[in-house]
Scaffold this active site. Structure first.
Site, PDB file in Angstrom:
ATOM      1  N   SER A 126      51.134 -24.700  22.933  1.00  0.00           N
ATOM      2  CA  SER A 126      52.276 -25.024  23.790  1.00  0.00           C
ATOM      3  C   SER A 126      52.370 -26.526  24.030  1.00  0.00           C
ATOM      4  O   SER A 126      51.352 -27.239  23.997  1.00  0.00           O
ATOM      5  CB  SER A 126      52.084 -24.323  25.132  1.00  0.00           C
ATOM      6  OG  SER A 126      52.991 -24.826  26.075  1.00  0.00           O
ATOM      7  N   TYR A 150      46.852 -22.726  32.687  1.00  0.00           N
ATOM      8  CA  TYR A 150      47.505 -22.177  31.484  1.00  0.00           C
ATOM      9  C   TYR A 150      47.384 -23.177  30.323  1.00  0.00           C
ATOM     10  O   TYR A 150      46.953 -22.825  29.218  1.00  0.00           O
ATOM     11  CB  TYR A 150      48.971 -21.863  31.779  1.00  0.00           C
ATOM     12  CG  TYR A 150      49.809 -21.658  30.545  1.00  0.00           C
ATOM     13  CD1 TYR A 150      49.604 -20.554  29.723  1.00  0.00           C
ATOM     14  CD2 TYR A 150      50.797 -22.579  30.179  1.00  0.00           C
ATOM     15  CE1 TYR A 150      50.374 -20.370  28.573  1.00  0.00           C
ATOM     16  CE2 TYR A 150      51.564 -22.408  29.043  1.00  0.00           C
ATOM     17  CZ  TYR A 150      51.335 -21.303  28.235  1.00  0.00           C
ATOM     18  OH  TYR A 150      52.093 -21.132  27.096  1.00  0.00           O
ATOM     19  N   LYS A 154      45.152 -23.363  26.430  1.00  0.00           N
ATOM     20  CA  LYS A 154      45.648 -23.719  25.092  1.00  0.00           C
ATOM     21  C   LYS A 154      44.783 -24.821  24.484  1.00  0.00           C
ATOM     22  O   LYS A 154      44.458 -24.798  23.300  1.00  0.00           O
ATOM     23  CB  LYS A 154      47.110 -24.163  25.157  1.00  0.00           C
ATOM     24  CG  LYS A 154      48.077 -23.088  25.628  1.00  0.00           C
ATOM     25  CD  LYS A 154      48.150 -21.903  24.685  1.00  0.00           C
ATOM     26  CE  LYS A 154      49.210 -20.899  25.081  1.00  0.00           C
ATOM     27  NZ  LYS A 154      49.094 -19.639  24.339  1.00  0.00           N
TER      28      LYS A 154
END
Ligand SMILES: NC(=O)c1ccc[n+]([C@@H]2O[C@H](COP(=O)([O-])OP(=O)(O)OC[C@H]3O[C@@H](n4cnc5c(N)ncnc54)[C@H](O)[C@@H]3O)[C@@H](O)[C@H]2O)c1
Length: 344
Positions: A126, A150, A154
């Site tokens: 992302s 979050y 990644k």
């Protein structure tokens, strides 16, 4: 058994559009999804659109035995990993759930792949890995400074892939750091179907347009941008799906002799402000979309858009659709399915 690509999280928004592109190229697909953020009816929609049957497993991929069962029962030649939690806000409130789910899924997939001698994986990363961009457009070599758990999952996932690739040259990984997908399938029968109040701009706007929500809340109006609202890079979900297919095909083409790890940005390469997106939706829907300005969200960057030169060069991939296409397709999906996959 037919050689197939395992699409983890294949019932989700981006995964389901990618499955359609794979099937359209006559590439066999196995979907694995626990439907925690999707709907079993997505599988029927995929089958209706493509006219093909799709084998799917309703499994929690944090359970390694389940992952092993899928590999035992099928001839998997490559994996695309979309599975995971994706809400920035929730990840700050429930970091353990995010680290556990997002990392365990990847670790299980990789361990079972290693056991079974399957070495190709495309990972959905992302733009959040970059945090607040230091310069624009954002390049793959820029610093990674995610501002929430979050985004950290990644960065950590990419770290795992890099280390694994270094340990054995049979591995080949492409991590796609993508920006903001918009739009839906042309049929209007498949699209983003958030539970509850949407986190993302497009479903929020269309739910206002259709009267389910009263007004759009715009976070901040004093960013140093042309109209004061934040600027992001939007691309059609079908372009993004094509990017995932191109990456998988690249890994499977032995003449490319690719081994190791590569991270690529996928986006349109252009920035649009919230107000520009709102106006584009107003044009497409023919409706005035009421909005109010609210407090900025902590850590939100003023502007972020991608350099997509590396993906163009590496994969020969380029986005095809415009902002108007993205708005039209989102609106078509919203109108045909105002309650997502629920009929009433
Ligand atoms: N949509 C975006 O704006 C965006 C932007 C950048 C990156 N990404 C990444 O792309 C990927 C796909 O995003 P999306 O928008 O399609 O999300 P999504 O939530 O629609 O899809 C993810 C899928 O994973 C499934 N899943 C979650 N945990 C699981 C588990 N333990 N076992 C099995 N399945 C599980 C969910 O049910 C869902 O169907 C995600 O990894 C996300 O982080 C998305």
């Amino acid at each position: 058994m037919m050689a197939a690509i395992l699409v983890a999280g294949g019932a989700g928004y981006v995964g389901s559009h990618t499955v359609i592109k794979l099937l359209e190229k006559d590439i066999d697909v196995i979907i694995a999804d626990d439907f925690s953020n999707s709907d079993e009816r997505v599988i029927h929609a995929i089958e209706a659109i493509t006219g093909k049957t799709v084998k799917s497993y309703a499994v929690d991929l944090t359970q390694k035995e389940e992952v092993r069962r899928i590999f035992d029962e099928n001839e998997i030649i490559g994996v695309i990993d979309f599975a995971g939690f994706k809400s920035v806000g929730t990840s700050s409130k429930a970091p353990l759930a995010y680290y556990r789910n997002n990392l365990e899924i990847l670790l299980n997939l990789l361990s079972v792949m290693q056991e079974q001698g399957v070495y190709h994986l495309v990972f959905s990363s992302s733009a959040t890995v970059y945090g607040n961009p230091e310069s624009l457009p954002v390049k793959e070599s820029d610093k990674q400074k995610p501002t929430n758990p979050y985004g950290q999952t990644k960065v950590m996932s990419e770290r795992i892939l890099r280390d694994l690739a270094k340990s054995d040259e049979r591995w080949s990984f492409i991590s796609l750091r993508f920006f903001n997908p918009l739009g839906a399938h042309k049929s209007g029968d498949l699209g983003e179907n958030p539970n509850g109040v949407p986190n993302n701009l497009a479903p929020y706007i269309t739910q206002v347009a259709i009267g389910k929500l009263s007004e759009l809340k715009i976070f901040g109006h004093d960013f140093p941008t042309s109209d004061g609202t934040s600027v992001r890079d939007y691309m059609h979900v079908d372009d993004l799906a094509e990017g995932h297919v191109a990456a998988m095909e690249y890994l499977l083409t032995t003449s490319n002799k690719f081994s190791g790890f590569e991270a690529l940005n996928l986006g349109s390469g252009k920035g649009y402000s919230v107000l520009e997106i709102l106006r584009a939706f107003e044009q497409v829907t023919g409706k005035k979309i009421p909005f109010e300005y609210v407090e900025k969200r902590e850590g939100d960057a003023a502007e972020s858009f991608a350099s997509i030169e590396k993906a163009k060069e590496f994969l020969g991939w380029e986005p095809k659709y415009t902002i108007t296409d993205m708005c039209l397709d989102t609106w078509n999906w919203q109108q045909k399915h105002p309650n997502g996959y629920n009929e009433a």
